[in-house]
Motif scaffolding. Structure first.
Motif, PDB file in Angstrom:
ATOM      1  N   UNK A  50     -27.593  24.804  25.884  1.00 15.14           N
ATOM      2  CA  UNK A  50     -28.921  24.346  26.322  1.00 15.14           C
ATOM      3  C   UNK A  50     -28.937  24.222  27.845  1.00 15.14           C
ATOM      4  N   UNK A  51     -27.917  23.525  28.395  1.00 13.52           N
ATOM      5  CA  UNK A  51     -27.839  23.320  29.845  1.00 13.52           C
ATOM      6  C   UNK A  51     -26.867  24.344  30.447  1.00 13.52           C
ATOM      7  N   UNK A  52     -27.393  25.338  31.184  1.00  9.63           N
ATOM      8  CA  UNK A  52     -26.540  26.406  31.715  1.00  9.63           C
ATOM      9  C   UNK A  52     -25.468  25.919  32.690  1.00  9.63           C
ATOM     10  N   UNK A  53     -25.627  24.716  33.251  1.00  8.16           N
ATOM     11  CA  UNK A  53     -24.611  24.198  34.175  1.00  8.16           C
ATOM     12  C   UNK A  53     -23.284  23.989  33.443  1.00  8.16           C
ATOM     13  N   UNK A  54     -23.359  23.807  32.126  1.00  9.59           N
ATOM     14  CA  UNK A  54     -22.126  23.567  31.361  1.00  9.59           C
ATOM     15  C   UNK A  54     -21.275  24.827  31.252  1.00  9.59           C
ATOM     16  N   UNK A  55     -21.835  25.977  31.667  1.00 11.21           N
ATOM     17  CA  UNK A  55     -21.040  27.215  31.671  1.00 11.21           C
ATOM     18  C   UNK A  55     -20.026  27.232  32.807  1.00 11.21           C
ATOM     19  N   UNK A  56     -20.292  26.454  33.873  1.00 12.25           N
ATOM     20  CA  UNK A  56     -19.326  26.459  34.991  1.00 12.25           C
ATOM     21  C   UNK A  56     -18.843  25.047  35.346  1.00 12.25           C
ATOM     22  N   UNK A  57     -19.132  24.090  34.454  1.00 16.31           N
ATOM     23  CA  UNK A  57     -18.660  22.714  34.668  1.00 16.31           C
ATOM     24  C   UNK A  57     -17.816  22.262  33.487  1.00 16.31           C
ATOM     25  N   UNK A  58     -16.745  21.538  33.772  1.00 18.45           N
ATOM     26  CA  UNK A  58     -16.013  20.835  32.707  1.00 18.45           C
ATOM     27  C   UNK A  58     -16.502  19.395  32.736  1.00 18.45           C
ATOM     28  N   UNK A  59     -16.660  18.815  31.559  1.00 16.18           N
ATOM     29  CA  UNK A  59     -17.132  17.435  31.552  1.00 16.18           C
ATOM     30  C   UNK A  59     -16.490  16.648  30.424  1.00 16.18           C
ATOM     31  N   UNK A  60     -16.208  15.386  30.708  1.00 16.85           N
ATOM     32  CA  UNK A  60     -15.803  14.453  29.664  1.00 16.85           C
ATOM     33  C   UNK A  60     -16.656  13.210  29.821  1.00 16.85           C
ATOM     34  N   UNK A  61     -17.199  12.745  28.710  1.00 16.56           N
ATOM     35  CA  UNK A  61     -18.011  11.532  28.724  1.00 16.56           C
ATOM     36  C   UNK A  61     -17.193  10.400  28.100  1.00 16.56           C
ATOM     37  N   UNK A  62     -17.243   9.235  28.717  1.00  7.70           N
ATOM     38  CA  UNK A  62     -16.496   8.094  28.199  1.00  7.70           C
ATOM     39  C   UNK A  62     -17.408   6.902  27.960  1.00  7.70           C
ATOM     40  N   UNK A  63     -17.131   6.194  26.875  1.00 10.75           N
ATOM     41  CA  UNK A  63     -17.825   4.942  26.571  1.00 10.75           C
ATOM     42  C   UNK A  63     -16.823   3.805  26.672  1.00 10.75           C
ATOM     43  N   UNK A  64     -17.245   2.681  27.205  1.00 12.35           N
ATOM     44  CA  UNK A  64     -16.406   1.482  27.179  1.00 12.35           C
ATOM     45  C   UNK A  64     -16.960   0.583  26.086  1.00 12.35           C
ATOM     46  N   UNK A  65     -16.077   0.110  25.212  1.00 11.31           N
ATOM     47  CA  UNK A  65     -16.520  -0.771  24.125  1.00 11.31           C
ATOM     48  C   UNK A  65     -15.807  -2.114  24.202  1.00 11.31           C
ATOM     49  N   UNK A  66     -16.554  -3.157  23.904  1.00 11.36           N
ATOM     50  CA  UNK A  66     -15.981  -4.502  23.845  1.00 11.36           C
ATOM     51  C   UNK A  66     -16.488  -5.094  22.549  1.00 11.36           C
ATOM     52  N   UNK A  67     -15.590  -5.591  21.706  1.00 12.63           N
ATOM     53  CA  UNK A  67     -15.977  -6.056  20.361  1.00 12.63           C
ATOM     54  C   UNK A  67     -16.751  -4.963  19.632  1.00 12.63           C
ATOM     55  N   UNK A  68     -16.336  -3.734  19.866  1.00 12.78           N
ATOM     56  CA  UNK A  68     -16.930  -2.568  19.200  1.00 12.78           C
ATOM     57  C   UNK A  68     -18.375  -2.265  19.632  1.00 12.78           C
ATOM     58  N   UNK A  69     -18.795  -2.910  20.724  1.00  8.24           N
ATOM     59  CA  UNK A  69     -20.166  -2.711  21.208  1.00  8.24           C
ATOM     60  C   UNK A  69     -20.088  -1.984  22.551  1.00  8.24           C
ATOM     61  N   UNK A  70     -20.908  -0.915  22.746  1.00 11.07           N
ATOM     62  CA  UNK A  70     -20.873  -0.208  24.035  1.00 11.07           C
ATOM     63  C   UNK A  70     -21.295  -1.114  25.191  1.00 11.07           C
ATOM     64  N   UNK A  71     -20.445  -1.178  26.235  1.00  9.53           N
ATOM     65  CA  UNK A  71     -20.753  -2.033  27.393  1.00  9.53           C
ATOM     66  C   UNK A  71     -20.673  -1.258  28.712  1.00  9.53           C
ATOM     67  N   UNK A  72     -20.356   0.051  28.622  1.00 13.38           N
ATOM     68  CA  UNK A  72     -20.283   0.851  29.847  1.00 13.38           C
ATOM     69  C   UNK A  72     -20.155   2.323  29.505  1.00 13.38           C
ATOM     70  N   UNK A  73     -20.448   3.177  30.499  1.00 11.55           N
ATOM     71  CA  UNK A  73     -20.318   4.621  30.281  1.00 11.55           C
ATOM     72  C   UNK A  73     -20.057   5.319  31.613  1.00 11.55           C
ATOM     73  N   UNK A  74     -19.465   6.502  31.548  1.00 11.73           N
ATOM     74  CA  UNK A  74     -19.264   7.312  32.759  1.00 11.73           C
ATOM     75  C   UNK A  74     -19.065   8.771  32.335  1.00 11.73           C
ATOM     76  N   UNK A  75     -19.538   9.684  33.171  1.00 18.15           N
ATOM     77  CA  UNK A  75     -19.260  11.107  32.962  1.00 18.15           C
ATOM     78  C   UNK A  75     -18.315  11.548  34.068  1.00 18.15           C
ATOM     79  N   UNK A  76     -17.276  12.283  33.695  1.00 16.08           N
ATOM     80  CA  UNK A  76     -16.365  12.852  34.688  1.00 16.08           C
ATOM     81  C   UNK A  76     -16.565  14.358  34.654  1.00 16.08           C
ATOM     82  N   UNK A  77     -16.959  14.927  35.801  1.00 14.82           N
ATOM     83  CA  UNK A  77     -17.407  16.322  35.840  1.00 14.82           C
ATOM     84  C   UNK A  77     -16.604  17.112  36.862  1.00 14.82           C
TER      85      UNK A  77
END
Length: 376
Positions: A50-77
């Protein structure tokens, strides 16, 4: 002693992506300045194919969870194209949000940095998106100002956490609010006429989107050419042009997009401005259906603010008064629609060429944002 450690989880499932995208809706629930994205569009951004930028980008998305509840996020590209263009080995971080807890922010930064180091990078900077057409820059001033569709809103504590994690300033952007209910200054009229005659230029008088569409590839070529030295910029390829056209040109009213043509009918200048839909997006709460699109349509018809997305002028015509030509078209349009103010969106603090455009207007510098960097 119900202490729960922070869990960092890589986003691999649809459910996790959903949590990743919806986390800010929770964090900014009652915040009057935050403008939610459209959830469907955010999903497209992270979908290969869908997003053509993903053809030349590597990405990992991370969620931070506390008590199993999402409390933060970040994308590393890792944008391989940007690294080629800028001859660097930089990763980017983006889509960063977290509760006011150093343990959470520090774990997120570590996750993004580890991915960057695994890939052989020597620094990471951000907040940046995959490309220049994504949102960039952490808000460091202007927290009591309504955000725009094209910019990031974040809590004041983000800067403190980012610096505590070892990051420092890499670049700053400024934003202005411009008074738009004015008569076109005589000076602009005069310059506009002179520029037209001297350089054989004219304004495209597109009455409909249909008349504007044939010029879109040329508009992107012009953006690629005039932005090539701008911080982190990477030229858009044909696939991306298609993608962004589909994504943004649905909202375009040709009256708000002055296009300057030369004697060969080639695009040499453009100003892309759109109705400000911040309040409509707040009402839509991230969803186009069942009612979201109605708020958006209303906002496109009845508005008092416009967003200045970008101005692009052929390098050899810069500082030659072409912007007077753009205003000669825009100011009467703003008057017609009873527009009272314009948001400039982000401009690099040292980009004086663009800031000089506003010198004849009443303005206030109401926001500032920053890209941070950390070297390994």
């Amino acid at each position: 002693l119900n202490y729960m450690p922070i869990e960092i989880r890589e986003v691999t499932s649809k459910r996790e992506l959903d949590q990743f995208i919806k986390l800010p809706f929770e964090l900014y629930k009652n915040n009057p300045y935050w403008v939610p994205p459209i959830i469907m569009e955010e999903k497209m951004t992270f979908t290969k194919g869908k997003n053509p930028a993903l053809d030349f980008c590597d990405v990992k998305l991370f969620l931070a969870l506390k008590n199993n509840k999402p409390v933060g996020r970040i994308a590393s590209i890792i944008n391989h194209k940007a690294n080629e263009v800028w001859k660097s080995k930089h990763a980017r971080f983006g889509w960063i949000d977290f509760i006011d807890d150093y343990e959470v922010s520090s774990a997120l930064f570590k996750a993004a940095e580890s991915f960057a180091q695994e890939k052989g990078m020597d620094a990471i900077h951000g907040p940046l998106g995959f490309t220049d057409f994504d949102k960039e820059g952490m808000l460091i001033f202007g927290f009591n100002e309504l955000s725009t569709t094209a910019t990031i809103y974040n809590h004041p504590y983000y800067q403190v956490h980012t610096e505590k994690a070892g990051y420092h300033k890499d670049a700053d952007w400024v934003e202005f609010e411009i008074k738009a209910d004015i008569t076109l200054p005589e000076k602009h009229k005069r310059i506009a006429e002179l520029v037209k005659q001297k350089n054989g230029l004219r304004l495209l008088n597109a009455k409909s989107k249909k008349e504007l569409i044939p010029y879109i590839p040329q508009i992107f070529d012009l953006i690629n050419e005039s932005y090539r030295d701008i911080y982190g910029f990477v030229p858009a390829n044909a696939e991306q042009v298609k993608y962004y056209t589909k994504l943004y040109f649905g909202f375009v009213n040709p009256e708000f997009v002055p296009v300057v043509l030369n004697s060969e009918n080639k695009v040499v200048g453009v100003g892309i401005t759109m109705p400000n839909i911040s309040k409509a997006l707040q009402k839509a709460k991230g969803k186009l259906f069942p009612f979201g699109f109605i708020y958006l349509l209303r906002a496109l018809k009845k508005m008092d603010t416009v967003d200045f997305y970008l101005t692009a002028i052929k390098p050899e015509l810069q500082n030659k008064g072409v912007n007077a030509l753009l205003f000669a078209k825009l100011i009467p349009t703003y008057n017609k629609y009873k527009i009272i103010k314009a948001e400039t969106n982000i401009e690099l603090e040292e980009n004086h060429k663009i800031q000089n455009m506003w010198e004849d207007f009443e303005k206030r510098n109401h926001k500032r944002r920053r890209a941070f960097i950390k070297h390994f």
